[in-house]
Scaffold this motif. Structure first.
Motif, PDB file in Angstrom:
ATOM      1  N   GLN A  30       0.815  -1.216   0.000  1.00  0.00           N
ATOM      2  CA  GLN A  30       0.000   0.000   0.000  1.00  0.00           C
ATOM      3  C   GLN A  30       0.848   1.265   0.000  1.00  0.00           C
ATOM      4  O   GLN A  30       0.331   2.361  -0.085  1.00  0.00           O
ATOM      5  CB  GLN A  30      -0.921   0.020   1.230  1.00  0.00           C
ATOM      6  N   GLY A  31       2.185   1.080   0.077  1.00  0.00           N
ATOM      7  CA  GLY A  31       3.082   2.236   0.128  1.00  0.00           C
ATOM      8  C   GLY A  31       3.777   2.297   1.470  1.00  0.00           C
ATOM      9  O   GLY A  31       3.141   2.154   2.524  1.00  0.00           O
ATOM     10  N   HIS A  32       5.107   2.477   1.458  1.00  0.00           N
ATOM     11  CA  HIS A  32       5.870   2.521   2.706  1.00  0.00           C
ATOM     12  C   HIS A  32       7.059   3.462   2.525  1.00  0.00           C
ATOM     13  O   HIS A  32       7.339   3.937   1.421  1.00  0.00           O
ATOM     14  CB  HIS A  32       6.361   1.114   3.074  1.00  0.00           C
ATOM     15  N   ASP A  33       7.764   3.725   3.612  1.00  0.00           N
ATOM     16  CA  ASP A  33       8.915   4.634   3.545  1.00  0.00           C
ATOM     17  C   ASP A  33      10.195   3.953   4.034  1.00  0.00           C
ATOM     18  O   ASP A  33      11.100   4.598   4.566  1.00  0.00           O
ATOM     19  CB  ASP A  33       8.644   5.912   4.361  1.00  0.00           C
ATOM     20  N   CYS A  34      10.268   2.640   3.868  1.00  0.00           N
ATOM     21  CA  CYS A  34      11.490   1.906   4.224  1.00  0.00           C
ATOM     22  C   CYS A  34      12.539   2.101   3.121  1.00  0.00           C
ATOM     23  O   CYS A  34      12.226   1.963   1.937  1.00  0.00           O
ATOM     24  CB  CYS A  34      11.205   0.415   4.377  1.00  0.00           C
ATOM     25  N   GLN A  35      13.789   2.375   3.509  1.00  0.00           N
ATOM     26  CA  GLN A  35      14.850   2.562   2.516  1.00  0.00           C
ATOM     27  C   GLN A  35      15.221   1.251   1.835  1.00  0.00           C
ATOM     28  O   GLN A  35      15.460   1.225   0.625  1.00  0.00           O
ATOM     29  CB  GLN A  35      16.088   3.171   3.174  1.00  0.00           C
ATOM     30  N   HIS A  36      15.265   0.172   2.609  1.00  0.00           N
ATOM     31  CA  HIS A  36      15.674  -1.118   2.039  1.00  0.00           C
ATOM     32  C   HIS A  36      14.522  -2.109   1.942  1.00  0.00           C
ATOM     33  O   HIS A  36      13.977  -2.339   0.873  1.00  0.00           O
ATOM     34  CB  HIS A  36      16.807  -1.733   2.871  1.00  0.00           C
ATOM     35  N   ILE A  37      14.120  -2.691   3.061  1.00  0.00           N
ATOM     36  CA  ILE A  37      13.178  -3.816   3.047  1.00  0.00           C
ATOM     37  C   ILE A  37      11.968  -3.499   3.921  1.00  0.00           C
ATOM     38  O   ILE A  37      12.115  -3.044   5.060  1.00  0.00           O
ATOM     39  CB  ILE A  37      13.863  -5.107   3.565  1.00  0.00           C
ATOM     40  N   CYS A  38      10.748  -3.733   3.374  1.00  0.00           N
ATOM     41  CA  CYS A  38       9.494  -3.571   4.128  1.00  0.00           C
ATOM     42  C   CYS A  38       8.979  -4.954   4.500  1.00  0.00           C
ATOM     43  O   CYS A  38       8.878  -5.846   3.649  1.00  0.00           O
ATOM     44  CB  CYS A  38       8.460  -2.822   3.288  1.00  0.00           C
ATOM     45  N   VAL A  39       8.659  -5.157   5.776  1.00  0.00           N
ATOM     46  CA  VAL A  39       8.155  -6.436   6.268  1.00  0.00           C
ATOM     47  C   VAL A  39       6.782  -6.218   6.884  1.00  0.00           C
ATOM     48  O   VAL A  39       6.616  -5.391   7.793  1.00  0.00           O
ATOM     49  CB  VAL A  39       9.104  -7.053   7.315  1.00  0.00           C
TER      50      VAL A  39
ATOM     51  N   GLN B 153      13.498  -3.144   7.548  1.00  0.00           N
ATOM     52  CA  GLN B 153      14.733  -3.866   7.810  1.00  0.00           C
ATOM     53  C   GLN B 153      15.769  -3.459   6.768  1.00  0.00           C
ATOM     54  O   GLN B 153      15.434  -2.865   5.742  1.00  0.00           O
ATOM     55  CB  GLN B 153      14.495  -5.381   7.759  1.00  0.00           C
ATOM     56  N   CYS B 154      17.056  -3.803   7.051  1.00  0.00           N
ATOM     57  CA  CYS B 154      18.146  -3.420   6.144  1.00  0.00           C
ATOM     58  C   CYS B 154      18.782  -4.659   5.513  1.00  0.00           C
ATOM     59  O   CYS B 154      18.739  -5.761   6.066  1.00  0.00           O
ATOM     60  CB  CYS B 154      19.209  -2.626   6.902  1.00  0.00           C
ATOM     61  N   ARG B 155      19.402  -4.435   4.367  1.00  0.00           N
ATOM     62  CA  ARG B 155      20.116  -5.519   3.709  1.00  0.00           C
ATOM     63  C   ARG B 155      21.379  -5.870   4.493  1.00  0.00           C
ATOM     64  O   ARG B 155      21.848  -5.092   5.343  1.00  0.00           O
ATOM     65  CB  ARG B 155      20.486  -5.105   2.281  1.00  0.00           C
TER      66      ARG B 155
ATOM     67  N   THR C  91      18.100   5.139  13.780  1.00  0.00           N
ATOM     68  CA  THR C  91      17.141   5.378  14.869  1.00  0.00           C
ATOM     69  C   THR C  91      15.768   5.798  14.360  1.00  0.00           C
ATOM     70  O   THR C  91      14.785   5.691  15.086  1.00  0.00           O
ATOM     71  CB  THR C  91      17.676   6.450  15.828  1.00  0.00           C
ATOM     72  N   ASP C  92      15.654   6.301  13.111  1.00  0.00           N
ATOM     73  CA  ASP C  92      14.337   6.675  12.575  1.00  0.00           C
ATOM     74  C   ASP C  92      13.530   5.458  12.161  1.00  0.00           C
ATOM     75  O   ASP C  92      12.379   5.580  11.723  1.00  0.00           O
ATOM     76  CB  ASP C  92      14.470   7.646  11.400  1.00  0.00           C
ATOM     77  N   LYS C  93      14.118   4.260  12.280  1.00  0.00           N
ATOM     78  CA  LYS C  93      13.466   2.989  11.958  1.00  0.00           C
ATOM     79  C   LYS C  93      13.032   2.891  10.497  1.00  0.00           C
ATOM     80  O   LYS C  93      12.178   2.077  10.154  1.00  0.00           O
ATOM     81  CB  LYS C  93      12.245   2.765  12.868  1.00  0.00           C
ATOM     82  N   LYS C  94      13.659   3.705   9.626  1.00  0.00           N
ATOM     83  CA  LYS C  94      13.291   3.711   8.209  1.00  0.00           C
ATOM     84  C   LYS C  94      14.507   3.583   7.298  1.00  0.00           C
ATOM     85  O   LYS C  94      14.512   2.799   6.358  1.00  0.00           O
ATOM     86  CB  LYS C  94      12.530   5.002   7.865  1.00  0.00           C
TER      87      LYS C  94
END
Length: 446
Positions: free
Chosen positions: A328-337, A346-348, A355-358
């Motif tokens: 639906q759309g997210h603001d994760c830089q790497h991986i959305c779970v 999450q990160c690769r 700390t921004d959790k994104k």
């Protein structure tokens, strides 16, 4: 016997508020032909008994429908409050009317006896009680008339329901004459003005006048009513007892079936309350029945379906499915779970979550935990292990073993001997080590 026959006079309609100032029209109309009530007490009693029986029948049906819809209506209330769309007054009265500028024009001539005038005021109070009254909601004014005209209060006099109700209860009759045309002109020129509290045309707020009279006008009403209607005022005419039907039609807006009302006595005028309530408020589409799986939200004269948090509306616009939050759309830089009703980032490999959790930052692999016995060396997003001098990396690429320099290769002429992490060269008996510390020469005899 003719006077005892019910005569159909007007079909009550429900109006829709439009750009020309009309009132909200419900999605499902119930058109009821009103009866004409005779002054005979027996007939009135009979009519009231039948009306009460019909009322109870409709009420029972409404109660069943409300019980069936209660769950979805509760969800809708929660949704509207969350979105800031639910008005507390609207919740209490269940009135869904858009804001209107409403002016009552009430006949208090000598023919209206005190008890009848009291009934007329109670009728107006009942209508007001069903509306949402406020500065930004419906505003109410009152013009009282007989042979003279008196503005009891204007649209900007009161902005709360209790004050309007109290003011209506305190109005006194003016006695003689029935100058209805003068009353309509006064309302148009003084009550529906900006100075009196009427809102500008650009706000698209309907201007509505409701005239209640029991007699024939003693002045001309056709021309002034036409002028008022042309100015954007929608006129409803309520006739009681001796009221002239032709005059009511000259005053009222078209179509007359929706704007002309008639009852035989003030004693039964309250029968019109529910019809005006439907006209001014409109029926609640969600209360009339819907097929939304989760939440029903009123939208004009219809409704739309919404879903509870964590769900999305299916293509049928009725049912709901659990949402895949990441799609639906997210603001994760790497991986959305996906989580239960939301998502997490999450990160690769080789990165750590900030700390921004994104967002993610490249990790120093050697500064974090590693399993090198001697030396950790960063290599791209990971690391490799190395050994200190004099040691060799074992096959596990992690641990180290002391090395045998001589076994690894040397340039000694005769003999190689390990020496800590290196080696030294020596010569066999009868030879001496040359200055290059590698080769040997035979000893010279003295």
């Amino acid at each position: 016997m003719v006077s005892l026959v019910w005569k159909v006079v007007v079909v009550f309609g429900i109006l829709a508020v439009g750009s020309q100032g009309s009132l909200p029209q419900p999605r499902s109309q119930r058109r009821v032909s009103p009866v004409r009530y005779d002054r005979s007490e027996n007939l009135a009693s009979s009519v009231e008994a039948q009306s009460e029986e019909r009322f109870q029948e409709v009420r029972r049906g409404d109660q069943r429908r409300v019980l069936l819809q209660r769950g979805a209506r509760k969800d809708a209330d929660i949704y509207l409050r969350h979105e800031g769309l639910r008005d507390d007054a609207a919740t209490r009265t269940n009135c869904k009317n858009r804001p209107i500028d409403l002016v009552f024009i009430i006949d208090s001539s000598r023919s209206v006896r005190p008890a009848e005038f009291k009934k007329a005021k109670e009728f107006l109070q009942a209508m007001v009680d069903s509306l949402v009254i406020g500065r930004d909601a419906t505003r109410v004014g009152l013009v009282n008339y007989a042979s003279t005209v008196k503005i009891e209060f204007l649209l900007n006099t009161f902005f709360d329901k209790s004050s309007v109700m109290q003011a209506l209860g305190q109005v006194e009759p003016l006695a003689s004459g029935t100058m209805t045309g003068m009353a309509i002109r006064t309302a148009m020129e003084k009550a529906f003005t900006k100075e009196a509290g009427a809102r500008s045309a650009s706000m698209n707020i309907a201007k509505v006048a409701i005239i209640v009279t029991d007699g024939r006008p003693q002045d001309k009403v056709e021309e002034v009513s036409a002028t008022a209607r042309a100015s954007g005022i929608e006129i409803y005419a309520v006739g009681v007892d001796r009221a002239d039907m032709a005059s009511l039609k000259l005053m009222a807006s078209q179509p007359h079936d929706d704007h002309v009302f008639y009852v035989e006595t003030y004693g039964v005028i309250e029968k019109l309350t529910s019809k005006f309530r439907e006209t001014l408020c409109g029926l609640d589409p969600c209360d009339q029945g819907h097929n939304c799986q989760h939440i029903c939200v009123n939208s004009g004269d219809s409704y739309i379906c919404k879903c509870r948090p964590g769900y999305i509306l299916n293509p049928d616009k009725k049912t709901c499915s659990r949402a895949d939050a990441c799609t639906q759309g997210h603001d994760c830089q790497h991986i959305c779970v996906n989580t239960r009703d939301s998502y997490m980032c999450q990160c690769r490999t080789g990165y750590v979550l900030n700390t921004d959790k994104k967002t993610c930052s490249r990790m120093d692999s050697c500064s974090s935990e590693h399993n090198c016995q001697h030396i950790c060396v960063k290599s791209g997003d990971s690391y490799v292990c190395m050994c200190r001098k004099g040691y060799l990396l074992n096959a596990d690429n992690k641990t180290c073993s002391r090395s045998d320099p001589c076994a690894l290769g040397h340039d000694c002429h005769h003999i190689c001997e390990n020496s800590d992490a290196s080696y030294v060269c020596k010569c066999r008996a009868g030879y001496v080590l040359n200055t290059d510390q590698k080769t040997c020469s035979r000893k010279t005899k003295l």
